[in-house]
Enzyme design. Structure first.
Site, PDB file in Angstrom:
ATOM      1  N   GLY A  25     -30.251 -31.308 -16.521  1.00 31.60           N
ATOM      2  CA  GLY A  25     -29.334 -30.316 -15.969  1.00 31.60           C
ATOM      3  C   GLY A  25     -28.633 -29.564 -17.082  1.00 31.60           C
ATOM      4  N   CYS A  26     -27.422 -29.150 -16.838  1.00 29.10           N
ATOM      5  CA  CYS A  26     -26.639 -28.405 -17.832  1.00 29.10           C
ATOM      6  C   CYS A  26     -26.511 -29.202 -19.123  1.00 29.10           C
ATOM      7  CB  CYS A  26     -25.256 -28.099 -17.264  1.00 29.10           C
ATOM      8  SG  CYS A  26     -24.136 -27.350 -18.455  1.00 29.10           S
ATOM      9  N   PHE A  27     -26.873 -28.590 -20.245  1.00 30.03           N
ATOM     10  CA  PHE A  27     -26.830 -29.342 -21.503  1.00 30.03           C
ATOM     11  C   PHE A  27     -25.420 -29.672 -21.962  1.00 30.03           C
ATOM     12  CE2 PHE A  27     -28.470 -25.103 -23.524  1.00 30.03           C
ATOM     13  CZ  PHE A  27     -27.266 -24.453 -23.288  1.00 30.03           C
TER      14      PHE A  27
END
Length: 195
Positions: A25-27
C-alpha cells in the site's frame, strides 16, 4: 597486516547485509513500520514493477505506469532474517485485498514482494503457504510475488515521511494505528530507542 584484517572484517560484515523489496500500500506506512525494526539499517521509499523509466509520483498515482509504491529495505541478517521481515510484512498490511489498502485504491497500492533471488522467492512462497494453511486471514492472500525490477527512489519529500509529518492527519489516522498494531504483535523486534 591490520589493514588486510580490517578489510576482511568489512567484507564479512557486508556479506550479512541484504535487501528486500515490499509493497504493502502507501509507502509512507510501510516505511514507518520497517524503519522501527531491529536489524533494518535503512528504508527507502520508491517505485518498482512498471513500464516507464524514472516515474514521478504523479505518474504512478494515475495507476497507468504499472509501478507499485514499495520500500527497499537494507537489513542485517545477523539481527533479523528475511522470513522474519516477511512475517512483519504480512501482519502489518492487508494481503487479501487486490490493488488496495483501505481507502487507497489502484494497482500502485498492490501487495507485492519483489524478490532478489531464489532464496527470497522460496521463503515468500513458503510464508504464503504457511499463513494460508494456518488460516491466519479470512480471505485468500493475493500478494504478487515477482522478480525484482529496477528500483526508482521516490521524491525526497516522500522519504522519512512519518518522522517529518507525524502530526499530519493521514499520519495520525492511518500510520499511528498501524504502528500500534505492529508494536503489539512484534514488541521484541522494535528498536529499543523507539520503545
Amino acid at each position: 597486516f591490520f589493514g588486510y584484517f580490517n578489510n576482511k572484517i568489512r567484507l564479512y560484515n557486508y556479506m550479512n547485509i541484504q535487501q528486500a523489496n515490499f509493497g504493502g500500500g502507501c509507502f509512507w506506512c510501510t516505511e514507518a513500520v520497517f524503519s522501527a525494526v531491529i536489524g533494518v539499517n535503512f528504508v527507502k521509499s520508491g517505485y518498482m514493477g512498471g513500464q516507464i523509466d524514472n516515474p514521478t509520483y504523479e505518474q504512478v498515482c494515475t495507476g497507468q505506469t504499472g509501478h507499485a509504491e514499495i520500500i527497499q529495505i537494507e537489513f542485517d541478517t545477523d539481527k533479523v532474517s528475511f522470513s522474519e521481515l516477511l512475517l512483519i510484512f504480512f501482519k502489518t498490511h492487508d494481503a487479501t485485498t487486490l490493488n488496495r489498502q483501505g481507502a487507497d485504491v489502484g494497482t500502485q497500492y498492490r501487495s507485492v514482494v519483489f524478490y532478489q533471488n531464489e532464496e527470497q522467492k522460496k521463503a515468500t512462497d513458503e510464508m504464503i503457504e504457511q499463513l494460508t494453511t494456518e488460516q491466519v486471514f479470512k480471505s485468500p492472500i493475493v500478494t504478487e510475488v515477482s522478480a525484482e525490477e529496477t528500483f526508482y527512489p521516490a521524491e525526497a519529500y516522500h522519504q522519512d515521511y512519518f518522522v517529518k509529518h507525524r502530526s499530519q492527519g493521514y499520519c495520525m489516522a492511518v500510520i499511528e494505528p498501524k504502528l500500534a498494531k505492529f508494536a503489539s504483535q512484534f514488541k521484541d523486534k522494535i528498536k529499543p530507542e523507539l520503545l
